[in-house]
Design a protein around this motif. Structure first.
Motif, PDB file in Angstrom:
ATOM      1  N   TYR A  46      26.850 -20.275 -14.458  1.00  0.00           N
ATOM      2  CA  TYR A  46      27.417 -18.487 -13.623  1.00  0.00           C
ATOM      3  C   TYR A  46      28.661 -18.762 -13.359  1.00  0.00           C
ATOM      4  O   TYR A  46      28.797 -19.222 -12.811  1.00  0.00           O
ATOM      5  CB  TYR A  46      26.254 -18.289 -13.347  1.00  0.00           C
ATOM      6  CG  TYR A  46      24.578 -18.241 -13.931  1.00  0.00           C
ATOM      7  CD1 TYR A  46      24.130 -17.879 -15.398  1.00  0.00           C
ATOM      8  CD2 TYR A  46      23.788 -19.486 -12.966  1.00  0.00           C
ATOM      9  CE1 TYR A  46      23.176 -18.807 -15.435  1.00  0.00           C
ATOM     10  CE2 TYR A  46      23.129 -20.115 -13.374  1.00  0.00           C
ATOM     11  CZ  TYR A  46      21.902 -19.722 -14.440  1.00  0.00           C
ATOM     12  OH  TYR A  46      20.946 -19.845 -14.966  1.00  0.00           O
ATOM     13  N   ILE A  62      21.724 -17.891  -7.926  1.00  0.00           N
ATOM     14  CA  ILE A  62      21.421 -16.865  -9.016  1.00  0.00           C
ATOM     15  C   ILE A  62      20.713 -15.249  -8.867  1.00  0.00           C
ATOM     16  O   ILE A  62      20.926 -14.612  -9.611  1.00  0.00           O
ATOM     17  CB  ILE A  62      20.692 -17.319 -10.504  1.00  0.00           C
ATOM     18  CG1 ILE A  62      20.697 -16.763 -11.606  1.00  0.00           C
ATOM     19  CG2 ILE A  62      18.916 -17.126  -9.233  1.00  0.00           C
ATOM     20  CD1 ILE A  62      19.501 -17.319 -12.605  1.00  0.00           C
ATOM     21  N   ASP A  69      21.371 -10.387  -9.841  1.00  0.00           N
ATOM     22  CA  ASP A  69      20.330  -9.390  -9.705  1.00  0.00           C
ATOM     23  C   ASP A  69      20.656  -7.850  -9.554  1.00  0.00           C
ATOM     24  O   ASP A  69      19.980  -7.804  -8.284  1.00  0.00           O
ATOM     25  CB  ASP A  69      19.178  -9.379  -9.538  1.00  0.00           C
ATOM     26  CG  ASP A  69      18.034  -9.561  -9.795  1.00  0.00           C
ATOM     27  OD1 ASP A  69      18.039  -7.933 -11.029  1.00  0.00           O
ATOM     28  OD2 ASP A  69      16.470  -9.644  -8.997  1.00  0.00           O
ATOM     29  N   TYR A  71      16.763 -17.177 -15.568  1.00  0.00           N
ATOM     30  CA  TYR A  71      18.045 -15.494 -15.218  1.00  0.00           C
ATOM     31  C   TYR A  71      16.690 -14.645 -15.801  1.00  0.00           C
ATOM     32  O   TYR A  71      16.705 -13.437 -15.858  1.00  0.00           O
ATOM     33  CB  TYR A  71      18.978 -15.442 -16.983  1.00  0.00           C
ATOM     34  CG  TYR A  71      19.524 -14.113 -16.332  1.00  0.00           C
ATOM     35  CD1 TYR A  71      20.101 -13.558 -15.089  1.00  0.00           C
ATOM     36  CD2 TYR A  71      19.548 -13.910 -18.029  1.00  0.00           C
ATOM     37  CE1 TYR A  71      21.207 -12.559 -16.004  1.00  0.00           C
ATOM     38  CE2 TYR A  71      20.013 -12.147 -17.884  1.00  0.00           C
ATOM     39  CZ  TYR A  71      20.686 -11.699 -17.249  1.00  0.00           C
ATOM     40  OH  TYR A  71      21.482 -10.554 -17.336  1.00  0.00           O
ATOM     41  N   ARG A  94      17.564  -8.531 -15.949  1.00  0.00           N
ATOM     42  CA  ARG A  94      16.786  -8.784 -17.084  1.00  0.00           C
ATOM     43  C   ARG A  94      15.578  -8.212 -17.790  1.00  0.00           C
ATOM     44  O   ARG A  94      15.539  -7.782 -19.067  1.00  0.00           O
ATOM     45  CB  ARG A  94      16.571 -10.141 -17.868  1.00  0.00           C
ATOM     46  CG  ARG A  94      16.029 -10.959 -18.973  1.00  0.00           C
ATOM     47  CD  ARG A  94      17.327 -11.277 -20.371  1.00  0.00           C
ATOM     48  NE  ARG A  94      18.109  -9.291 -20.241  1.00  0.00           N
ATOM     49  CZ  ARG A  94      17.122  -9.155 -21.580  1.00  0.00           C
ATOM     50  NH1 ARG A  94      16.608  -9.174 -22.293  1.00  0.00           N
ATOM     51  NH2 ARG A  94      17.573  -8.125 -21.930  1.00  0.00           N
TER      52      ARG A  94
END
Length: 335
Positions: free
Chosen positions: A211, A252, A256, A278, A284
């Motif tokens: 990422y 990660i 968001d 993810y 998402r």
């Protein structure tokens, strides 16, 4: 090499050297209405352009757009991605008219000093670049060289500074200023039409070696703030003094955000959406992500990477509706 994780080259010649300039790009006292000589500060010194350049080489990655917008055709450009003739995307090619297609220099293996010298430039421009002090000296031995500004990361110069600095270098500062103001008005109009963007957090990212996220000094991230979004707090502490950086899987959650723009590799959107880490993030599941997949024939993909006075109208026309769909609270509208 991934088009969004860059390595660059520098261009063209006239008479001078180079050092650092801030985002205000102060006009040299000697320059009045495009008169020469003009002195341009850059990271490594001052570049003096004594007269209107006739043979310009660009070793930065996007400066050809600003030159063509001002009516100047470089003799050579630096290939970044896309494999387009002259390294000109459609929005720039239309400005070429009957002009000769520039020779293309490859940016994959560093600056091609011998080829640049053979072009006999009178000005070399490398604003959106990672030119080193040694590169700068070698280029300046060939021709006056305008390197990247001081005070910003390599590949971190804004599109406004690129346009205005190129305008000064070719003796068209007023024309360049008008071009910039015209695009800035379009951004202001977009903010007025989409007040829902204001204050929402947003981020740009690409699945490069995991990422990869873009920092506050990257032109792509500045697009988001120009639309009215806010970048995540502490973003640059994560990235450091670069235009962007990879984050670990443990971080990660930084992805968001209330809006997230991805640049997946060709065919990589579905893979990213199914990523086990993810796919469970709210960004998402709530459809707040936008995917601009690698496609050199897709104008939005190229335009969002170039971020120039010529590509930005495409970004404004095509990215704004996608962002509006991403933040409207209805996952069904974000297709």
């Amino acid at each position: 090499m991934r088009p969004l994780v860059l390595l660059a080259v520098l261009l063209l010649a006239l008479t001078g050297c180079g050092s650092g300039a801030d985002d205000d790009v102060p006009l040299a006292a000697a320059q009045q209405g495009g008169a020469f000589p003009v002195t341009i500060k850059n990271k490594y010194g001052d570049t003096v352009v004594k007269q209107a350049p006739q043979r310009i080489v660009t070793v930065g990655l996007v400066e050809q757009d600003a030159l063509l917008a001002l009516g100047d055709v470089p003799v050579a450009t630096t290939e970044w991605f896309g494999e387009k003739p002259g390294a000109l995307f459609p929005w720039a090619k239309v400005k070429l008219g009957d002009g000769a297609v520039p020779q293309v220099l490859s940016g994959k293996d560093g600056l091609q000093f011998e080829k640049i010298a053979a072009l006999q430039p009178d000005l070399i421009i490398g604003l959106y670049s990672g030119i080193t002090a040694d590169d700068y000296q070698k280029l300046s031995d060939i021709a006056p060289t305008v390197a990247q500004p001081a005070g910003v990361p390599d590949y971190g110069v804004s599109w406004q500074v690129v346009a205005r600095t190129v305008g000064r270098a070719v003796g068209r500062p007023d024309q360049a200023d008008e071009l910039v103001k015209g695009i800035e008005k379009r951004f202001a109009d977009a903010r007025a039409q989409h007040p829902e963007f204001k204050g929402k957090t947003a981020l740009m990212a690409t699945p490069y070696e995991g990422y990869f996220i873009y920092g506050t000094q990257d032109p792509r991230s500045r697009l988001l703030t120009d639309f009215g979004f806010t970048l995540p707090a502490g973003l640059d502490k994560t990235i450091g003094d670069k235009f962007g950086a990879n984050i670990s899987k443990e971080r990660i959650s930084l992805l968001d955000q209330q809006a997230l723009v991805w640049f997946p590799t060709k065919g990589g959107t579905a893979k990213l959406q199914a990523d086990p880490l993810y796919k469970n993030l709210k960004v998402r599941t709530e459809g707040r992500d936008v995917f601009i997949e690698e496609n050199y024939d897709d104008q939005l993909y190229g335009a969002t990477s170039f971020v120039s006075v010529l590509s930005l109208p495409i970004v404004l026309d095509e990215l704004v509706p996608k962002l509006a769909a991403a933040v409207d609270g209805n996952p069904a509208t974000n297709g």
